[in-house]
Motif scaffolding. Structure first.
Motif, PDB file in Angstrom:
ATOM      1  N   ASP A   1      -8.254 -15.220  17.655  1.00 50.25           N
ATOM      2  CA  ASP A   1      -7.830 -14.944  16.287  1.00 50.25           C
ATOM      3  C   ASP A   1      -7.519 -13.459  16.120  1.00 50.25           C
ATOM      4  OD1 ASP A   1      -7.479 -15.857  13.470  1.00 50.25           O
ATOM      5  OD2 ASP A   1      -9.157 -14.504  13.101  1.00 50.25           O
ATOM      6  N   GLY A   2      -8.340 -12.603  16.729  1.00 52.43           N
ATOM      7  CA  GLY A   2      -8.103 -11.166  16.663  1.00 52.43           C
ATOM      8  C   GLY A   2      -6.806 -10.759  17.333  1.00 52.43           C
ATOM      9  N   MET A   3      -6.416 -11.496  18.377  1.00 55.00           N
ATOM     10  CA  MET A   3      -5.158 -11.212  19.069  1.00 55.00           C
ATOM     11  C   MET A   3      -3.975 -11.938  18.438  1.00 55.00           C
ATOM     12  SD  MET A   3      -6.340 -11.173  23.097  1.00 55.00           S
ATOM     13  CE  MET A   3      -7.090 -12.808  23.087  1.00 55.00           C
ATOM     14  N   ASN A   4      -4.231 -12.626  17.328  1.00 60.38           N
ATOM     15  CA  ASN A   4      -3.209 -13.382  16.596  1.00 60.38           C
ATOM     16  C   ASN A   4      -2.592 -14.489  17.450  1.00 60.38           C
ATOM     17  OD1 ASN A   4      -1.838 -13.991  14.224  1.00 60.38           O
ATOM     18  ND2 ASN A   4      -0.136 -12.607  14.653  1.00 60.38           N
ATOM     19  N   ILE A   5      -3.443 -15.171  18.211  1.00 61.64           N
ATOM     20  CA  ILE A   5      -3.012 -16.340  18.979  1.00 61.64           C
ATOM     21  C   ILE A   5      -3.017 -17.546  18.040  1.00 61.64           C
ATOM     22  CG2 ILE A   5      -3.462 -17.800  20.987  1.00 61.64           C
ATOM     23  CD1 ILE A   5      -2.975 -14.892  21.767  1.00 61.64           C
ATOM     24  N   LYS A   6      -1.896 -18.229  17.923  1.00 62.51           N
ATOM     25  CA  LYS A   6      -1.835 -19.402  17.055  1.00 62.51           C
ATOM     26  C   LYS A   6      -2.724 -20.515  17.619  1.00 62.51           C
ATOM     27  CE  LYS A   6       1.958 -20.745  15.132  1.00 62.51           C
ATOM     28  NZ  LYS A   6       3.343 -21.214  14.863  1.00 62.51           N
ATOM     29  N   PRO A   7      -3.398 -21.252  16.752  1.00 65.62           N
ATOM     30  CA  PRO A   7      -4.187 -22.386  17.242  1.00 65.62           C
ATOM     31  C   PRO A   7      -3.289 -23.369  18.001  1.00 65.62           C
ATOM     32  CG  PRO A   7      -4.714 -21.915  14.940  1.00 65.62           C
ATOM     33  CD  PRO A   7      -3.511 -21.083  15.287  1.00 65.62           C
ATOM     34  N   ALA A   8      -3.794 -23.875  19.115  1.00 67.81           N
ATOM     35  CA  ALA A   8      -3.030 -24.842  19.896  1.00 67.81           C
ATOM     36  C   ALA A   8      -2.880 -26.136  19.115  1.00 67.81           C
ATOM     37  CB  ALA A   8      -3.732 -25.105  21.227  1.00 67.81           C
ATOM     38  N   THR A   9      -1.867 -26.903  19.466  1.00 71.39           N
ATOM     39  CA  THR A   9      -1.745 -28.248  18.906  1.00 71.39           C
ATOM     40  C   THR A   9      -2.999 -29.044  19.246  1.00 71.39           C
ATOM     41  OG1 THR A   9       0.635 -28.105  19.374  1.00 71.39           O
ATOM     42  CG2 THR A   9      -0.249 -30.265  18.765  1.00 71.39           C
ATOM     43  N   LYS A  10      -3.494 -28.816  20.467  1.00 68.44           N
ATOM     44  CA  LYS A  10      -4.724 -29.476  20.919  1.00 68.44           C
ATOM     45  C   LYS A  10      -5.427 -28.597  21.940  1.00 68.44           C
ATOM     46  CE  LYS A  10      -7.655 -32.924  21.526  1.00 68.44           C
ATOM     47  NZ  LYS A  10      -8.571 -33.412  20.462  1.00 68.44           N
ATOM     48  N   ASN A  11      -6.743 -28.434  21.772  1.00 64.58           N
ATOM     49  CA  ASN A  11      -7.584 -27.764  22.770  1.00 64.58           C
ATOM     50  C   ASN A  11      -8.542 -28.800  23.362  1.00 64.58           C
ATOM     51  OD1 ASN A  11      -7.654 -24.911  20.693  1.00 64.58           O
ATOM     52  ND2 ASN A  11      -6.949 -24.844  22.808  1.00 64.58           N
ATOM     53  N   PRO A  12      -8.091 -29.603  24.310  1.00 63.38           N
ATOM     54  CA  PRO A  12      -8.985 -30.628  24.858  1.00 63.38           C
ATOM     55  C   PRO A  12     -10.131 -30.019  25.654  1.00 63.38           C
ATOM     56  CG  PRO A  12      -6.921 -30.571  26.086  1.00 63.38           C
ATOM     57  CD  PRO A  12      -6.751 -29.646  24.924  1.00 63.38           C
ATOM     58  N   LEU A  13     -11.263 -30.708  25.646  1.00 66.21           N
ATOM     59  CA  LEU A  13     -12.437 -30.295  26.411  1.00 66.21           C
ATOM     60  C   LEU A  13     -12.604 -31.235  27.598  1.00 66.21           C
ATOM     61  CD1 LEU A  13     -15.019 -29.740  23.507  1.00 66.21           C
ATOM     62  CD2 LEU A  13     -13.389 -28.101  24.467  1.00 66.21           C
ATOM     63  N   ALA A  14     -12.881 -30.670  28.751  1.00 65.83           N
ATOM     64  CA  ALA A  14     -13.027 -31.493  29.952  1.00 65.83           C
ATOM     65  C   ALA A  14     -14.076 -32.586  29.761  1.00 65.83           C
ATOM     66  CB  ALA A  14     -13.394 -30.607  31.133  1.00 65.83           C
ATOM     67  N   THR A  15     -15.197 -32.256  29.108  1.00 68.19           N
ATOM     68  CA  THR A  15     -16.292 -33.221  28.971  1.00 68.19           C
ATOM     69  C   THR A  15     -15.936 -34.402  28.074  1.00 68.19           C
ATOM     70  OG1 THR A  15     -17.233 -31.898  27.164  1.00 68.19           O
ATOM     71  CG2 THR A  15     -18.081 -31.495  29.384  1.00 68.19           C
ATOM     72  N   GLU A  16     -14.890 -34.251  27.262  1.00 68.75           N
ATOM     73  CA  GLU A  16     -14.485 -35.342  26.368  1.00 68.75           C
ATOM     74  C   GLU A  16     -13.384 -36.205  26.969  1.00 68.75           C
ATOM     75  OE1 GLU A  16     -13.459 -33.533  22.655  1.00 68.75           O
ATOM     76  OE2 GLU A  16     -15.537 -32.986  22.172  1.00 68.75           O
ATOM     77  N   GLU A  17     -12.958 -35.858  28.183  1.00 65.88           N
ATOM     78  CA  GLU A  17     -11.835 -36.586  28.803  1.00 65.88           C
ATOM     79  C   GLU A  17     -12.235 -37.197  30.150  1.00 65.88           C
ATOM     80  OE1 GLU A  17      -9.281 -36.894  26.954  1.00 65.88           O
ATOM     81  OE2 GLU A  17      -9.611 -35.303  25.493  1.00 65.88           O
TER      82      GLU A  17
END
Length: 415
Positions: free
Chosen positions: A100-116
């Protein structure tokens, strides 16, 4: 628009899989500590690529994972006497603060390995069924040599690589170059149920599964740091194409390494820098501006002097934007003068020059040079006598170019 494709080692015209849409998958960090400035470079670079695609009218599906199960996470959890999930959740939250400090836009999806995990198990089973993988005592390996195009991304030769590897008598692999898809459970480690016993996936399979699930069998752009070309991305291609039967990614983009004071960053050298530490000295917009002042495929050296130079350069643009805001607020409503119309035409030419730079493999260094040209134009042509339409037009253009680069041109107490 042309981009450099690591796969073909040349610039290619960008033609998406689906017209008007872009599917991007960017390998994200392993979350066991605060992200370092090496992590920051691909985040900033490919966020800017995404922003430019959106500016050009594309609908961008931007997927970037968090690796939340890994040996480093487990080691950190054991050191602190907590479970691995607590470590990963903590540092995902801290990573998002830095992004957020670097002004990176939120991804459409940030999947987590443990949930896949279920999807990974299914992909591994498909590879076994097709004869591309095999199980030995709870470990599943990929038959690297069975994939005829192995090495196409890194341009490495399997026989040359194999020649330098000694095979232990106890080695279960059919071939020294085979890599792990699933590993059996060890005492004290998180594990999941699979047809091959309790365990967890190998690192490479997670990105293959998550890009397939959230973008498709063939994605437009797969991106990351150049350190991922081999073996990670090479292995992704092998397992994905063998599983899905179609090309994995049309374009591969990789940013070059970042050094600290002309040396490779490492904890042993004492030059390891986290984004959080940099944020204590500078507004993180300065870090973003610094990163974008070099072409993403060029090696980048980080130093105090270069950060100070970036701070000064960004401040100059912010001051110009502040002046334009001031003059726009006080400007008169009147028709533009001939001189203003000439200057505005020059500004439009600069906008075209900016687009040309970005269309040429996202050359942010040249694009920022254009921003400075626009600043000089504004400083030379705007004063208290300017018309509102003219001043506002220059301001709007400056802010738009900044937004494409993910830079907010406004003066803060300390930049």
């Amino acid at each position: 628009m042309k981009l450099y494709n690591t796969l073909t080692k040349q610039k290619e015209e960008f033609v998406p899989v689906h017209e008007g849409k872009v599917g991007m998958y960017v390998c994200g960090p392993t979350v066991y500590n605060y992200i370092h400035i090496g992590n920051a470079r691909p985040m900033i670079v490919f966020d800017t690529v995404r922003r430019y695609f959106e500016y050009k009218g594309y609908d961008v599906n931007y997927v970037s994972n968090f690796t939340d199960v890994d040996d480093k996470i487990i080691k950190k959890a054991i050191e602190e006497g907590v479970d691995a999930q607590e470590i990963s959740e903590r540092y995902i939250a801290e990573c998002k603060k830095d992004m957020d400090g670097m002004n990176i836009k939120p991804a459409t999806k940030n999947p987590l390995a443990t949930e896949e995990i279920c999807g990974m198990v299914d992909m591994i089973q498909t590879l076994i069924d097709k004869g591309y993988a095999y199980e030995k005592n709870g470990t599943v390996y990929f038959r690297t040599r069975k994939f005829k195009n192995y090495g196409q991304l890194s341009k490495k030769n399997l026989d040359d690589m194999r020649a330098g590897i000694r095979i232990a008598v106890s080695d279960e692999k059919e071939d020294a170059m085979d890599f792990v898809l699933w590993k059996p459970k060890k005492e004290g480690e998180p594990a999941w149920v699979s047809p091959w016993g309790e365990g967890r996936p190998g690192w490479h399979i997670e990105c293959s599964e998550m890009s397939k699930k959230y973008i498709g069998d063939t994605i437009d752009i797969h991106a990351g740091g150049e350190d991922l070309v081999f073996p990670h991305h090479e292995n992704e291609i092998a397992q994905s194409e063998c599983c899905n039967g179609v090309p994995f990614a049309k374009y591969w983009m990789h940013n070059a390494f970042l050094n600290i004071d002309n040396r490779k960053m490492s904890k042993s050298l004492g030059n390891f820098r986290t984004v959080r530490e940099i944020g204590e000295q500078y507004d993180l917009q300065v870090l973003r501006f610094f990163m974008l002042n070099a072409h993403y495929r060029s090696p980048l050296n980080f130093s105090a002097d270069l950060m100070e130079s970036a701070k000064t350069g960004l401040a100059r643009i912010c001051n110009a934007a502040d002046s334009l805001k001031h003059y726009a607020g006080a400007a008169k409503e009147a028709e533009m003068t001939a001189e203003e119309m000439t200057a505005l035409e020059e500004a439009k030419n600069l906008a075209k020059k900016f687009d040309d730079a970005m269309d040429d493999d996202f050359n942010t260094a040249d694009a920022i040079s254009v921003v400075f040209e626009l600043v000089r134009l504004a400083n030379s042509n705007v004063n208290e006598d300017g018309t509102k339409a003219f001043v506002q037009s220059l301001l709007d253009e400056l802010l738009e170019l900044g937004d494409i680069l993910g830079l907010v041109f406004e003066t803060k107490e300390e930049i």
